[in-house]
Design an enzyme around this catalytic site. Structure first.
Site, PDB file in Angstrom:
ATOM      1  N   LYS A 196       0.805  -1.081  -0.045  1.00 29.74           N
ATOM      2  CA  LYS A 196       0.001   0.105   0.004  1.00 29.74           C
ATOM      3  C   LYS A 196       0.814   1.182   0.034  1.00 29.74           C
ATOM      4  O   LYS A 196       1.963   1.036   0.373  1.00 29.74           O
ATOM      5  CB  LYS A 196      -1.043   0.013   1.242  1.00 29.74           C
ATOM      6  CG  LYS A 196      -2.220   0.996   1.340  1.00 29.74           C
ATOM      7  CD  LYS A 196      -3.254   0.102   0.874  1.00 29.74           C
ATOM      8  CE  LYS A 196      -4.333   1.128   0.689  1.00 29.74           C
ATOM      9  NZ  LYS A 196      -5.611   0.560   0.241  1.00 29.74           N
ATOM     10  N   GLY A 247     -22.370   3.876   6.559  1.00 26.64           N
ATOM     11  CA  GLY A 247     -21.521   4.568   5.452  1.00 26.64           C
ATOM     12  C   GLY A 247     -21.942   4.321   3.966  1.00 26.64           C
ATOM     13  O   GLY A 247     -22.350   3.176   3.603  1.00 26.64           O
ATOM     14  N   GLY A 279     -20.867   5.307   0.940  1.00 23.60           N
ATOM     15  CA  GLY A 279     -19.564   5.741   0.035  1.00 23.60           C
ATOM     16  C   GLY A 279     -19.640   4.940  -1.222  1.00 23.60           C
ATOM     17  O   GLY A 279     -20.586   4.325  -1.566  1.00 23.60           O
ATOM     18  N   ASN A 280     -18.475   4.948  -1.573  1.00 20.58           N
ATOM     19  CA  ASN A 280     -18.184   4.057  -2.847  1.00 20.58           C
ATOM     20  C   ASN A 280     -18.565   2.682  -2.783  1.00 20.58           C
ATOM     21  O   ASN A 280     -18.740   1.944  -3.566  1.00 20.58           O
ATOM     22  CB  ASN A 280     -16.564   4.247  -3.407  1.00 20.58           C
ATOM     23  CG  ASN A 280     -16.397   5.611  -3.763  1.00 20.58           C
ATOM     24  OD1 ASN A 280     -17.344   6.269  -4.317  1.00 20.58           O
ATOM     25  ND2 ASN A 280     -15.088   6.057  -3.472  1.00 20.58           N
ATOM     26  N   VAL A 281     -18.491   2.214  -1.351  1.00 23.33           N
ATOM     27  CA  VAL A 281     -18.954   0.874  -1.032  1.00 23.33           C
ATOM     28  C   VAL A 281     -20.242   0.678  -0.458  1.00 23.33           C
ATOM     29  O   VAL A 281     -21.113  -0.319  -1.159  1.00 23.33           O
ATOM     30  CB  VAL A 281     -17.837   0.209  -0.208  1.00 23.33           C
ATOM     31  CG1 VAL A 281     -18.149  -1.561   0.171  1.00 23.33           C
ATOM     32  CG2 VAL A 281     -16.381   0.153  -0.442  1.00 23.33           C
TER      33      VAL A 281
HETATM   34  P1  NAD Z   1     -15.941   6.542   0.936  1.00 23.92           P
HETATM   35  O1  NAD Z   1     -15.323   7.803   1.626  1.00 23.92           O
HETATM   36  O2  NAD Z   1     -16.399   6.659  -0.442  1.00 23.92           O
HETATM   37  O3  NAD Z   1     -17.397   6.352   1.863  1.00 23.92           O
HETATM   38  C1  NAD Z   1     -17.261   6.589   3.361  1.00 23.92           C
HETATM   39  C2  NAD Z   1     -18.611   6.952   3.756  1.00 23.92           C
HETATM   40  O4  NAD Z   1     -18.694   6.945   5.210  1.00 23.92           O
HETATM   41  C3  NAD Z   1     -18.831   8.422   3.249  1.00 23.92           C
HETATM   42  O5  NAD Z   1     -20.256   8.387   2.789  1.00 23.92           O
HETATM   43  C4  NAD Z   1     -18.885   9.176   4.552  1.00 23.92           C
HETATM   44  O6  NAD Z   1     -19.715  10.339   4.732  1.00 23.92           O
HETATM   45  C5  NAD Z   1     -19.431   7.990   5.559  1.00 23.92           C
HETATM   46  N1  NAD Z   1     -19.191   8.329   7.039  1.00 23.92           N
HETATM   47  C6  NAD Z   1     -17.964   9.061   7.402  1.00 23.92           C
HETATM   48  N2  NAD Z   1     -18.030   9.068   8.862  1.00 23.92           N
HETATM   49  C7  NAD Z   1     -19.124   8.430   9.121  1.00 23.92           C
HETATM   50  C8  NAD Z   1     -19.790   7.953  10.373  1.00 23.92           C
HETATM   51  N3  NAD Z   1     -19.363   8.553  11.618  1.00 23.92           N
HETATM   52  N4  NAD Z   1     -21.009   7.251  10.470  1.00 23.92           N
HETATM   53  C9  NAD Z   1     -21.688   6.963   9.198  1.00 23.92           C
HETATM   54  N5  NAD Z   1     -20.864   7.238   8.102  1.00 23.92           N
HETATM   55  C10 NAD Z   1     -19.761   7.895   8.021  1.00 23.92           C
HETATM   56  O7  NAD Z   1     -15.114   5.239   1.363  1.00 23.92           O
HETATM   57  P2  NAD Z   1     -15.371   3.822   0.444  1.00 23.92           P
HETATM   58  O8  NAD Z   1     -14.393   3.878  -0.669  1.00 23.92           O
HETATM   59  O9  NAD Z   1     -16.711   3.541   0.501  1.00 23.92           O
HETATM   60  O10 NAD Z   1     -14.610   2.849   1.970  1.00 23.92           O
HETATM   61  C11 NAD Z   1     -15.343   2.461   2.933  1.00 23.92           C
HETATM   62  C12 NAD Z   1     -14.430   1.594   3.677  1.00 23.92           C
HETATM   63  O11 NAD Z   1     -14.304   0.388   2.926  1.00 23.92           O
HETATM   64  C13 NAD Z   1     -13.218   2.128   4.012  1.00 23.92           C
HETATM   65  O12 NAD Z   1     -12.824   1.480   5.208  1.00 23.92           O
HETATM   66  C14 NAD Z   1     -12.064   1.590   2.908  1.00 23.92           C
HETATM   67  O13 NAD Z   1     -11.075   1.313   3.540  1.00 23.92           O
HETATM   68  C15 NAD Z   1     -12.853   0.275   2.711  1.00 23.92           C
HETATM   69  N6  NAD Z   1     -12.569  -0.389   1.479  1.00 23.92           N
HETATM   70  C16 NAD Z   1     -12.920   0.445   0.269  1.00 23.92           C
HETATM   71  C17 NAD Z   1     -12.946  -0.006  -1.093  1.00 23.92           C
HETATM   72  C18 NAD Z   1     -13.110   0.589  -2.171  1.00 23.92           C
HETATM   73  O14 NAD Z   1     -13.135  -0.262  -3.314  1.00 23.92           O
HETATM   74  N7  NAD Z   1     -13.609   1.833  -2.277  1.00 23.92           N
HETATM   75  C19 NAD Z   1     -12.278  -1.578  -1.023  1.00 23.92           C
HETATM   76  C20 NAD Z   1     -11.770  -2.159   0.224  1.00 23.92           C
HETATM   77  C21 NAD Z   1     -12.007  -1.535   1.401  1.00 23.92           C
END
Ligand code: NAD
Length: 351
Positions: A78, A175, A177-179
């Protein structure tokens, strides 16, 4: 460095500062016994260097585990760029990052992550060939992580609750977000009932309007009377304070490093909650990368990611048979695979 609590026998750690572009970055290569270290590049305005180092070490170790549990020919790595992706990201800094990756000569293959995207990788590619998404078809965003989480969740619901499908399954998603958001869409399409939280009101409006989700304040997501709790926001959310509040029978989500400490795996098990290891549920990105070299059409990639569901099902059965938690089992299998590959590498060099 060698006694850092997160060091965990990392093979190589590179600290770099580029005086001209002002790039400040760390690359952590955890283990390459199974293949080159693959992992994303996170750009984040870390509070301090220690926070950046801790993050990169924990995430690179996680990448090793994702690839190994899915039996993929990659190691874990990473990188982090310390800075604000809105204001500090420049082509010069990205090219400097590309040169740094090139200097590792294939030990590390860089991908996108929080704060970086496929366009940034294209800039890095001016300096290095060791990047993911090098092919045209891979350029389109595909919700691979969410798809993998949905498959793991389906397998866990079948094993724990005897469900043949997701219709009526109650899932709390933390949450959007993207996931989290695409996961909600997939679960909704399959008839699941969703309760969600986020700190971004716009995302909550979308979830309520398009997915019919019940919205709750962030602090209330843990105590909901649901079947599954799906953490998809950030890590360390399974801890002494939150675990006693959980009513779900299954924890399965996309966030990395969900457990605050290893003792929290036991705490979940003691309450009869089945925890699907985060690095298994969210391994979709590594499988996606692997498919770049085989067939990266969306259908083929998603079918390959389905494998996460099969592995989850197998791990849950084996864990029950062995009377160990799924995480203990997968950790043990990963360490065994790494030891075997490391030993084989040594003996093939000796021959
Ligand atoms: P992201 O930043 O797109 O989404 C995170 C979401 O969580 C946002 O909508 C944010 O507003 C929300 N959030 C923040 N604080 C919060 C709280 N206190 N309560 C509720 N919601 C809250 O991130 P992502 O890419 O969706 O990733 C989310 C998790 O998944 C992370 O831990 C990341 O490391 C992991 N992950 C992501 C991917 C990927 O492909 N994007 C792959 C593997 C793991």
């Amino acid at each position: 460095m060698f006694s850092h609590p997160e060091f965990d026998s990392h093979e190589t750690i590179v600290f770099s500062r580029d005086a001209v572009s002002k790039l400040t970055a760390i690359i952590a290569v955890h283990n390459t016994a199974l293949g080159p270290g693959f992992g994303g590049c996170r750009m984040w305005p870390y509070e301090d260097e220690e926070a950046a180092l801790r993050d990169v070490l924990r995430l690179s170790r996680g990448m090793t585990y994702k690839a190994a549990i899915c039996e993929l020919p990659y190691g874990g790595a990473k990188s982090v760029i310390i800075g604000d992706s809105e204001t500090d990201k420049t082509p010069a800094a990205l090219r400097a990052m590309g040169r740094l990756v090139e200097g590792l000569n294939g030990l590390y293959i860089i991908a996108d992550d929080v704060g970086t995207n496929l366009d940034d990788l294209a800039v890095m590619r001016q300096e290095t060939s060791y990047t993911a998404a090098a092919t045209a078809a891979a350029g389109q965003p595909l919700a691979v992580t969410a798809h993998g989480v949905s498959k793991a969740l389906e397998a866990a619901a079948a094993f724990v609750l005897g469900r043949s499908d997701l219709a009526g399954l109650k899932v709390a998603v933390q949450g959007l977000g993207n996931v989290g958001m695409p996961l909600c869409r997939i679960l909704h399409e399959h008839g699941a009932e969703l309760t969600v939280c986020d700190i971004d009101p716009e995302r909550l409006v979308i979830a309520r309007r398009e997915i019919g989700a019940t919205v709750v304040p962030p602090g209330e997501i843990y105590g909901r009377g649901v079947d599954v709790f799906a953490p998809c926001a950030f890590g360390a959310i399974l801890n002494d304070e939150t675990i006693p509040r959980l009513k779900a029978k299954i924890v399965c989500g996309g966030a990395n490093n969900q457990l605050l400490g290893p003792e929290h795996d036991r705490a979940l098990a003691e309450r009869g909650i089945v925890y699907v290891p985060d690095y298994l549920a969210n391994a979709g990105g590594v499988i996606d990368f692997h498919m770049e070299h085989i067939d990266d059409t969306p259908d083929a990639v998603l079918r390959a990611v389905d494998r996460i569901g099969e592995i989850t099902a197998e791990m849950l059965v084996r864990a029950k048979t062995n009377a160990e938690t799924p995480l203990r089992l997968t950790d043990r299998l990963v360490r065994q695979r790494l030891d075997d590959a490391g030993a084989a590498r040594l003996s093939s060099k000796a021959d």
